[in-house]
Structures are given as structure tokens and as C-alpha cells.
Design a protein around this motif. Structure first.
Motif, PDB file in Angstrom:
ATOM      1  N   ALA A  40     -35.282  42.745  57.989  1.00 46.43           N
ATOM      2  CA  ALA A  40     -33.826  42.891  57.886  1.00 46.43           C
ATOM      3  C   ALA A  40     -33.463  43.974  56.879  1.00 46.43           C
ATOM      4  N   GLY A  41     -34.148  43.982  55.743  1.00 47.66           N
ATOM      5  CA  GLY A  41     -33.879  44.984  54.723  1.00 47.66           C
ATOM      6  C   GLY A  41     -34.173  46.392  55.192  1.00 47.66           C
ATOM      7  N   ARG A  42     -35.279  46.567  55.903  1.00 40.73           N
ATOM      8  CA  ARG A  42     -35.635  47.902  56.400  1.00 40.73           C
ATOM      9  C   ARG A  42     -34.669  48.360  57.495  1.00 40.73           C
ATOM     10  N   ILE A  43     -34.212  47.431  58.329  1.00 33.82           N
ATOM     11  CA  ILE A  43     -33.226  47.787  59.355  1.00 33.82           C
ATOM     12  C   ILE A  43     -31.937  48.247  58.673  1.00 33.82           C
ATOM     13  N   GLN A  44     -31.513  47.526  57.649  1.00 38.12           N
ATOM     14  CA  GLN A  44     -30.317  47.924  56.903  1.00 38.12           C
ATOM     15  C   GLN A  44     -30.487  49.334  56.343  1.00 38.12           C
ATOM     16  N   GLU A  45     -31.619  49.568  55.729  1.00 36.46           N
ATOM     17  CA  GLU A  45     -31.886  50.848  55.076  1.00 36.46           C
ATOM     18  C   GLU A  45     -31.916  52.001  56.070  1.00 36.46           C
ATOM     19  N   ARG A  46     -32.657  51.836  57.156  1.00 34.42           N
ATOM     20  CA  ARG A  46     -32.841  52.925  58.113  1.00 34.42           C
ATOM     21  C   ARG A  46     -31.603  53.194  58.960  1.00 34.42           C
ATOM     22  N   TYR A  47     -30.852  52.134  59.295  1.00 29.91           N
ATOM     23  CA  TYR A  47     -29.713  52.289  60.190  1.00 29.91           C
ATOM     24  C   TYR A  47     -28.367  52.265  59.482  1.00 29.91           C
ATOM     25  N   GLY A  48     -28.363  52.015  58.177  1.00 24.15           N
ATOM     26  CA  GLY A  48     -27.109  51.975  57.427  1.00 24.15           C
ATOM     27  C   GLY A  48     -26.249  50.773  57.759  1.00 24.15           C
ATOM     28  N   TYR A  49     -26.885  49.686  58.187  1.00 23.20           N
ATOM     29  CA  TYR A  49     -26.154  48.468  58.551  1.00 23.20           C
ATOM     30  C   TYR A  49     -25.862  47.617  57.317  1.00 23.20           C
ATOM     31  N   ALA A  50     -24.796  46.847  57.400  1.00 20.35           N
ATOM     32  CA  ALA A  50     -24.544  45.788  56.430  1.00 20.35           C
ATOM     33  C   ALA A  50     -25.533  44.662  56.727  1.00 20.35           C
ATOM     34  N   LYS A  51     -25.760  43.805  55.745  1.00 21.88           N
ATOM     35  CA  LYS A  51     -26.714  42.706  55.915  1.00 21.88           C
ATOM     36  C   LYS A  51     -26.358  41.841  57.125  1.00 21.88           C
ATOM     37  N   ASP A  52     -25.079  41.504  57.265  1.00 20.20           N
ATOM     38  CA  ASP A  52     -24.648  40.654  58.381  1.00 20.20           C
ATOM     39  C   ASP A  52     -24.929  41.316  59.731  1.00 20.20           C
ATOM     40  N   GLN A  53     -24.716  42.614  59.804  1.00 12.36           N
ATOM     41  CA  GLN A  53     -24.956  43.327  61.064  1.00 12.36           C
ATOM     42  C   GLN A  53     -26.445  43.350  61.403  1.00 12.36           C
ATOM     43  N   ALA A  54     -27.292  43.587  60.399  1.00  9.78           N
ATOM     44  CA  ALA A  54     -28.736  43.589  60.631  1.00  9.78           C
ATOM     45  C   ALA A  54     -29.209  42.207  61.074  1.00  9.78           C
ATOM     46  N   GLU A  55     -28.711  41.168  60.425  1.00  9.67           N
ATOM     47  CA  GLU A  55     -29.089  39.796  60.780  1.00  9.67           C
ATOM     48  C   GLU A  55     -28.647  39.455  62.198  1.00  9.67           C
TER      49      GLU A  55
END
Length: 69
Positions: A40-55
Motif C-alpha cells: 500500500a505504501g509503495r502504491i501511494q508513493e509511485r502513483y501519488g495516491y492518498a492512503k484511502d485510495q491505495a487501500e
């Protein structure tokens, strides 16, 4: 086994992760090693997502593919 780690063989599973989230590097996947929170953290980092969006994206992907963490 810790419930927030993917069951089964991570080496096989990480190919599916990379298909879905192609911006993740092989180094990212080595660091993640099947840990859901790390993914989840790496998805947030690479895609610029908020935590809720990545989850949400991870949950939708898990549900549609029957993957269990």
C-alpha cells in the motif's frame, strides 16, 4: 504466519502485482516481500495516491482476483 502477509509463494504472486501496478520496480517488490502494508505504501508513493485510495484499489483488486492476505 502474519495475517498481513500474502499466503503462498511471493515470487509467483509478485508478477500479478506488477501487472496491476506497473510503476512498481523489482526493487520495490523485493522490499515489499508480500507485506500488504508495504505494498500500500509503495502504491501511494509511485502513483501519488492518498492512503484511502491505495487501500481501495488494493481491496478491489483482491476481491476481483480472489487473492487473500
Amino acid at each position: 504466519m502474519n495475517e498481513d502477509r500474502i499466503s503462498g509463494n511471493w515470487k509467483q504472486f509478485k508478477g500479478k502485482v506488477k501487472e496491476k501496478w506497473g510503476k512498481l520496480t523489482d526493487d520495490d517488490l523485493d522490499v515489499i516481500e508480500g507485506k500488504r502494508e508495504q505494498l500500500a505504501g509503495r502504491i501511494q508513493e509511485r502513483y501519488g495516491y492518498a492512503k484511502d485510495q491505495a487501500e481501495k484499489e488494493m481491496k478491489d483488486w483482491e476481491d476481483s482476483n480472489k487473492y487473500k492476505w
